[in-house]
Design a protein around this motif. Sequence first.
Motif, short mmCIF file in Angstrom:
data_model
loop_
_atom_site.label_atom_id
_atom_site.label_comp_id
_atom_site.label_asym_id
_atom_site.label_seq_id
_atom_site.Cartn_x
_atom_site.Cartn_y
_atom_site.Cartn_z
N THR A 50 0.81 -1.24 0.16
CA THR A 50 0.19 -0.29 -0.13
C THR A 50 0.92 1.48 0.19
O THR A 50 0.56 2.00 -0.79
CB THR A 50 -0.88 -0.05 1.45
N GLY A 51 2.47 0.95 0.79
CA GLY A 51 2.59 1.81 0.40
C GLY A 51 3.95 2.48 -0.39
O GLY A 51 3.85 3.95 -1.19
N ALA A 52 3.88 1.53 -1.37
CA ALA A 52 4.50 1.58 -2.45
C ALA A 52 3.54 2.19 -3.73
O ALA A 52 3.82 3.04 -4.29
CB ALA A 52 5.69 -0.15 -3.16
N ALA A 53 2.32 1.78 -3.98
CA ALA A 53 1.42 2.31 -4.58
C ALA A 53 0.81 3.74 -3.75
O ALA A 53 0.24 4.39 -5.01
CB ALA A 53 0.07 0.96 -4.07
N ALA A 54 1.44 3.71 -2.68
CA ALA A 54 0.69 5.09 -2.99
C ALA A 54 1.89 6.13 -3.25
O ALA A 54 1.17 8.16 -4.01
CB ALA A 54 0.52 5.62 -0.73
N ALA A 55 2.86 5.80 -3.22
CA ALA A 55 4.08 6.54 -3.65
C ALA A 55 4.34 6.62 -5.17
O ALA A 55 4.32 7.77 -5.87
CB ALA A 55 5.47 6.13 -3.10
N GLY A 56 3.91 5.26 -5.39
CA GLY A 56 3.79 5.64 -7.39
C GLY A 56 2.82 6.09 -7.93
O GLY A 56 2.36 7.05 -8.53
N GLY A 57 1.43 6.52 -6.84
CA GLY A 57 0.41 7.01 -7.74
C GLY A 57 0.65 9.07 -7.32
O GLY A 57 -0.18 9.25 -8.44
N VAL A 58 1.19 9.48 -6.51
CA VAL A 58 1.60 10.54 -6.27
C VAL A 58 2.39 10.68 -7.39
O VAL A 58 2.60 12.39 -7.88
CB VAL A 58 1.95 10.83 -5.34
N VAL A 59 3.09 9.70 -8.25
CA VAL A 59 4.41 10.71 -8.98
C VAL A 59 3.74 9.73 -10.16
O VAL A 59 3.87 10.94 -10.80
CB VAL A 59 5.50 9.22 -8.75
N VAL A 77 -7.64 10.49 -7.34
CA VAL A 77 -6.50 9.93 -7.17
C VAL A 77 -5.84 9.80 -6.08
O VAL A 77 -6.17 8.64 -5.53
CB VAL A 77 -5.62 10.41 -8.73
N LEU A 78 -6.07 10.65 -5.42
CA LEU A 78 -4.48 11.29 -4.17
C LEU A 78 -4.79 10.57 -3.43
O LEU A 78 -4.79 10.10 -1.99
CB LEU A 78 -4.41 12.45 -3.87
N LEU A 79 -6.71 10.70 -3.17
CA LEU A 79 -7.28 9.89 -1.70
C LEU A 79 -7.34 8.38 -1.56
O LEU A 79 -6.84 7.66 -1.05
CB LEU A 79 -9.40 10.27 -2.30
N CYS A 80 -7.82 7.82 -3.38
CA CYS A 80 -8.11 6.63 -3.61
C CYS A 80 -5.73 6.25 -3.15
O CYS A 80 -6.28 4.61 -2.21
CB CYS A 80 -8.06 6.19 -4.98
N VAL A 81 -4.88 6.22 -3.23
CA VAL A 81 -3.94 5.93 -3.40
C VAL A 81 -3.27 6.23 -1.95
O VAL A 81 -2.82 5.68 -1.44
CB VAL A 81 -2.69 6.69 -4.55
#
Length: 341
Positions: A50-59, A77-81
């Motif tokens: 989940t941390g990697a997906a959050a970072a990837g979504g923001v980037v 998008v930011l809320l979802c990730v």
Amino acid sequence: MHGHGGGAVGLPLGFTLLRLVLLVAVTIAAGWALTRPFTTTGPRTRQVVTGAAAAGGVVSLLVADARWLPAPAAAAVLLCVCTPPLLRDRFPGVARCVVAAVVLTAAAAALWFTGPPLAGAHVVLMAGFAGVAWLAVCPPTVVVRVVGIGAGVALLASLAQITVAGHLVTPPSGRPVLARVAVGDAPVDVLVVPHRPGWNLVHTAVPLKVGNSPTALVDAEERPGASGRWVLVWLGEARASLWLERNGTHATMPVDPGKDPWTGPDVRDPEAPEYASAVLASLLTGNPRDQPWPTHPASRRRAPDLSTAEAQSYLRALADAFPGEAPTAAGLAAWTASRAQ
């Protein structure tokens, strides 16, 4: 996009770090999604995913330069990730509903959303990260695992498409750039000189429309005494996209003119194509350097100062880069002889 010559394309440090984070995030998220049916997932693994997906979504938002994305969509998008890392598996029912909503929304956006070239691939990349983030907090049912495999494939496919199109590459700021851009099914070589804020001269060997936006495209036209086609384009400061159109197909090329204005001669001058050709020669021969502005003594026209060996190397490289305009042996001999006079 692929660069030619001596480092015609490069990456500034900030963008390099973003690209590295994106590649690591895709590796972790897609790898976990594709292998989940065959492995067990513990709390620590879910936290990492989940941390990697959050970072990837923001980037992915930053890499897409998603000014074309409506503000509410970017916020979604930011809320979802970013929400799944905070849930800690407390709301599996909500997670399943969110995954379904993300999949449906991404499919609709990819099918109907109209934006710049590859906007659909960027949307799928963001949705893939959001889907994996929420799938990590879902119970490992058969449906969840199948959807996870789809999300992993979507991440890899969208990243591959974005990478091949050159959207993860940006040229060095404030230096002439020569790049190969896929416009439809055919690659097109594009030269931008001087690649600074203000007026820039763009050269291509094929009929092409070029502009700084999809509504400001201008036909590249032939000029007397100059090979290929030329068009003037105004570029602002900082990283942006040069728009290209060929036979109704659009593509974009990353540019980064920087903030330093051009202090050299005005590229709107009729002699600018000769200067740009000298710049092209220096790029193709792997010897990028400042070129003198062409002058016109009363006796004869003086080309920029290139040695005979450089001229021959340039024309051979030019023949490879622009096969539709390859010089003949007679033309090569005549051009070399004129340089020796």
